[in-house]
Write a protein that holds these residues in place. Sequence first.
Motif, mmCIF file in Angstrom:
data_model
loop_
_atom_site.group_PDB
_atom_site.id
_atom_site.type_symbol
_atom_site.label_atom_id
_atom_site.label_comp_id
_atom_site.label_asym_id
_atom_site.label_seq_id
_atom_site.Cartn_x
_atom_site.Cartn_y
_atom_site.Cartn_z
ATOM 1 N N GLN A 52 0.860 -1.240 -0.066
ATOM 2 C CA GLN A 52 -0.078 -0.073 0.239
ATOM 3 C C GLN A 52 1.114 1.168 -0.018
ATOM 4 O O GLN A 52 0.252 2.253 -0.431
ATOM 5 N N CYS A 100 -10.857 0.064 3.612
ATOM 6 C CA CYS A 100 -9.513 -0.023 3.305
ATOM 7 C C CYS A 100 -8.630 1.148 2.912
ATOM 8 O O CYS A 100 -9.426 2.067 2.319
ATOM 9 N N LEU A 101 -7.485 1.651 3.450
ATOM 10 C CA LEU A 101 -6.827 2.715 3.249
ATOM 11 C C LEU A 101 -6.640 3.209 1.670
ATOM 12 O O LEU A 101 -6.624 4.375 1.099
ATOM 13 N N HIS A 142 -7.370 -9.529 5.777
ATOM 14 C CA HIS A 142 -7.550 -8.316 4.848
ATOM 15 C C HIS A 142 -6.126 -7.858 4.454
ATOM 16 O O HIS A 142 -5.827 -7.802 3.398
ATOM 17 N N HIS A 146 -3.510 -8.077 0.890
ATOM 18 C CA HIS A 146 -2.835 -7.238 0.095
ATOM 19 C C HIS A 146 -1.524 -7.658 -0.311
ATOM 20 O O HIS A 146 -0.912 -7.268 -1.461
ATOM 21 N N GLU A 177 -8.372 -0.144 6.695
ATOM 22 C CA GLU A 177 -7.262 -1.024 6.797
ATOM 23 C C GLU A 177 -6.732 -1.356 5.511
ATOM 24 O O GLU A 177 -5.749 -1.999 5.091
HETATM 25 NI NI NI Z 1 -6.508 -2.706 2.980
#
Ligand code: NI
Length: 177
Positions: A52, A100-101, A142, A146, A177
């Motif tokens: 991310q 989710c960010l 979660h 990623h 998240e």
């Molecule tokens: Ni996420």
Amino acid sequence: MAIKLVLKMGDSRLLQVAERVETFDTLEFKTLIQDMQDTMEAENGAGLAAPQIGVGLQVVIFGVEKNSRYPDAEEVPYTVLVNPVVKPITQSMEEDWEGCLSVPGMRGMVPRFSRVRYHGFDQFGKSIDRSVDGFHSRVVQHECDHLQGILYPMRITNFRMFGYTEVLFPGQTLMEE
Ligand code: NI
């Protein structure tokens, strides 16, 4: 300390499979962990995965403390998890809302295994092996998704339960998240 830009859905780096961390004792690795901690804190996130922030390594962090801003949030111990392997220990699934960010301002109803066992290493190379349920189980699934290039909307089965947080939960601040 450095707060990094969180990549948003549509960026192809979020779709790549992350590589294993081979060496823990490098300045580069320590800087990555610090950057992830700083970024998650700045964004009030419940979790963050290295891809991310544009780093294709198998590193996730997560944790939720009791907090008056989020009175309903379940506590999850603060964890740095490197090279994780997650396995369901039941076939039973639970559905709940996720954010989710990398998909800011949205929530979706996502089925997850209700109990999982995960193992991996902390940032010092010490082994972690836990069996968890509840939100802890959800957040680890979660975050580890990623590392496989999977974002939660890809797990949604009922798209009637996907929308903007401000519409679905007016007036509430929810963690992503
Ligand atoms: Ni996420």
